[in-house]
Design a protein around this motif. Structure first.
Motif, PDB file in Angstrom:
ATOM      1  N   PRO A  33       0.791  -1.334  -0.042  1.00  0.00           N
ATOM      2  CA  PRO A  33      -0.140  -0.077  -0.044  1.00  0.00           C
ATOM      3  C   PRO A  33       0.882   1.183  -0.055  1.00  0.00           C
ATOM      4  O   PRO A  33       0.337   2.212  -0.361  1.00  0.00           O
ATOM      5  CB  PRO A  33      -0.909  -0.121   1.422  1.00  0.00           C
ATOM      6  CG  PRO A  33      -0.865  -1.733   1.429  1.00  0.00           C
ATOM      7  CD  PRO A  33       0.453  -2.199   0.987  1.00  0.00           C
ATOM      8  N   SER A  34       1.935   1.081   0.613  1.00  0.00           N
ATOM      9  CA  SER A  34       2.917   2.171   0.446  1.00  0.00           C
ATOM     10  C   SER A  34       3.690   2.693  -0.600  1.00  0.00           C
ATOM     11  O   SER A  34       4.423   3.305  -0.778  1.00  0.00           O
ATOM     12  CB  SER A  34       3.975   2.253   1.821  1.00  0.00           C
ATOM     13  OG  SER A  34       4.572   1.011   1.656  1.00  0.00           O
ATOM     14  N   PRO A 130       0.483   4.655   3.610  1.00  0.00           N
ATOM     15  CA  PRO A 130      -0.007   4.087   2.448  1.00  0.00           C
ATOM     16  C   PRO A 130      -0.506   5.315   1.372  1.00  0.00           C
ATOM     17  O   PRO A 130      -1.308   6.149   1.740  1.00  0.00           O
ATOM     18  CB  PRO A 130      -1.374   3.199   2.760  1.00  0.00           C
ATOM     19  CG  PRO A 130      -1.057   3.289   4.473  1.00  0.00           C
ATOM     20  CD  PRO A 130      -0.013   4.499   4.659  1.00  0.00           C
ATOM     21  N   PHE A 132      -1.801   3.436  -1.741  1.00  0.00           N
ATOM     22  CA  PHE A 132      -2.722   2.543  -2.735  1.00  0.00           C
ATOM     23  C   PHE A 132      -3.689   2.104  -1.859  1.00  0.00           C
ATOM     24  O   PHE A 132      -3.558   1.667  -0.652  1.00  0.00           O
ATOM     25  CB  PHE A 132      -2.016   1.531  -3.491  1.00  0.00           C
ATOM     26  CG  PHE A 132      -0.927   1.910  -4.189  1.00  0.00           C
ATOM     27  CD1 PHE A 132      -1.336   2.992  -5.287  1.00  0.00           C
ATOM     28  CD2 PHE A 132       0.421   1.756  -4.442  1.00  0.00           C
ATOM     29  CE1 PHE A 132      -0.504   3.428  -6.111  1.00  0.00           C
ATOM     30  CE2 PHE A 132       1.213   2.159  -5.005  1.00  0.00           C
ATOM     31  CZ  PHE A 132       1.045   2.929  -6.389  1.00  0.00           C
ATOM     32  N   SER A 133      -4.777   1.664  -2.017  1.00  0.00           N
ATOM     33  CA  SER A 133      -5.907   0.788  -1.476  1.00  0.00           C
ATOM     34  C   SER A 133      -5.411  -0.552  -1.485  1.00  0.00           C
ATOM     35  O   SER A 133      -4.385  -0.893  -2.539  1.00  0.00           O
ATOM     36  CB  SER A 133      -7.178   0.913  -1.877  1.00  0.00           C
ATOM     37  OG  SER A 133      -7.360   0.499  -3.100  1.00  0.00           O
ATOM     38  N   ASN A 134      -6.034  -1.425  -0.640  1.00  0.00           N
ATOM     39  CA  ASN A 134      -5.523  -2.830  -0.910  1.00  0.00           C
ATOM     40  C   ASN A 134      -5.923  -3.532  -2.196  1.00  0.00           C
ATOM     41  O   ASN A 134      -5.289  -4.194  -2.785  1.00  0.00           O
ATOM     42  CB  ASN A 134      -6.272  -3.848   0.118  1.00  0.00           C
ATOM     43  CG  ASN A 134      -5.728  -3.514   1.730  1.00  0.00           C
ATOM     44  OD1 ASN A 134      -4.892  -3.040   1.816  1.00  0.00           O
ATOM     45  ND2 ASN A 134      -6.558  -3.774   2.584  1.00  0.00           N
ATOM     46  N   GLU A 136      -5.992  -1.572  -5.013  1.00  0.00           N
ATOM     47  CA  GLU A 136      -4.918  -0.988  -6.067  1.00  0.00           C
ATOM     48  C   GLU A 136      -3.617  -1.793  -5.903  1.00  0.00           C
ATOM     49  O   GLU A 136      -2.874  -2.116  -6.717  1.00  0.00           O
ATOM     50  CB  GLU A 136      -4.891   0.356  -5.829  1.00  0.00           C
ATOM     51  CG  GLU A 136      -6.038   1.140  -6.160  1.00  0.00           C
ATOM     52  CD  GLU A 136      -5.866   2.609  -5.689  1.00  0.00           C
ATOM     53  OE1 GLU A 136      -6.623   3.652  -6.162  1.00  0.00           O
ATOM     54  OE2 GLU A 136      -5.189   2.606  -4.566  1.00  0.00           O
ATOM     55  N   THR A 137      -3.361  -2.203  -4.776  1.00  0.00           N
ATOM     56  CA  THR A 137      -2.080  -3.029  -4.343  1.00  0.00           C
ATOM     57  C   THR A 137      -2.231  -4.391  -4.949  1.00  0.00           C
ATOM     58  O   THR A 137      -1.346  -4.629  -5.610  1.00  0.00           O
ATOM     59  CB  THR A 137      -1.870  -3.182  -2.988  1.00  0.00           C
ATOM     60  OG1 THR A 137      -1.727  -1.875  -2.275  1.00  0.00           O
ATOM     61  CG2 THR A 137      -0.599  -3.817  -2.517  1.00  0.00           C
ATOM     62  N   LYS A 138      -3.392  -4.993  -4.999  1.00  0.00           N
ATOM     63  CA  LYS A 138      -3.294  -6.427  -5.464  1.00  0.00           C
ATOM     64  C   LYS A 138      -3.372  -6.272  -7.117  1.00  0.00           C
ATOM     65  O   LYS A 138      -2.780  -6.920  -7.584  1.00  0.00           O
ATOM     66  CB  LYS A 138      -4.758  -6.759  -5.083  1.00  0.00           C
ATOM     67  CG  LYS A 138      -5.193  -8.113  -5.592  1.00  0.00           C
ATOM     68  CD  LYS A 138      -6.471  -8.770  -5.041  1.00  0.00           C
ATOM     69  CE  LYS A 138      -6.936 -10.168  -5.693  1.00  0.00           C
ATOM     70  NZ  LYS A 138      -8.069 -10.561  -5.597  1.00  0.00           N
TER      71      LYS A 138
END
Length: 155
Positions: A33-34, A130, A132-134, A136-138
């Motif tokens: 996320p970061s 962070p 990115f959201s979870n 977006e990270t995925k």
């Protein structure tokens, strides 16, 4: 992701460096996320750090950053990789360059690349908030895994 290794046909041109990039290899990519962390690991001695014949890991990681930034932004502009929108504009793709040395590190600091020891790695990564959201990270991780599995990308 470990041992991220892809080739390009035709080569990707980096105008700033006047460099035709036919392939990239990076030891590790951490998508969090970061941000996205490109991590090149080296187990070099003090003597190795001073050896002018060894290829610069700083140059290597900067080349990889250029290519990944270009590929990720192309996917975003083509709407294949959708990141959350903000009414001010598109989100920045945050890619951080890290060289992790297991023994010793140079006293010098380098532009666009952070050099840390293995013991400093986790606290450096945890420093960032962070972006990115979870979801977006995925999505970013899935995209990078997909292109890594292709091995050769038509550009």
């Amino acid at each position: 992701m470990n041992d991220f290794d892809i080739s390009f046909s035709p080569a990707i041109y980096n105008r700033r460096e006047n460099d035709y990039i036919k392939s990239i290899q990076i030891d590790h990519i951490l998508v969090a996320p970061s941000g996205i962390f490109l991590i090149e690991t080296k187990n070099w001695s003090v003597k190795s750090l001073q050896d002018l014949n060894l290829r610069s890991p700083v140059q290597q990681i900067k080349r990889t950053n250029f290519v990944l930034f270009k590929l990720l932004n192309k996917e975003i502009s083509n709407s294949h990789l959708s990141l959350g929108k903000h009414h001010w504009g598109d989100k920045k793709i945050s890619i951080k360059n890290l060289i992790v040395l297991t023994n010793t590190r140079p006293k010098e600091e380098f532009q666009y690349v952070k050099i840390v020891t293995l013991n400093e790695l986790l606290s450096y990564i945890n420093y960032f908030k962070p972006v990115f959201s979870n979801y977006e990270t995925k999505r970013i991780a899935e995209f990078l895994l997909e292109i890594n599995n292709q091995k050769t990308i038509e550009t």
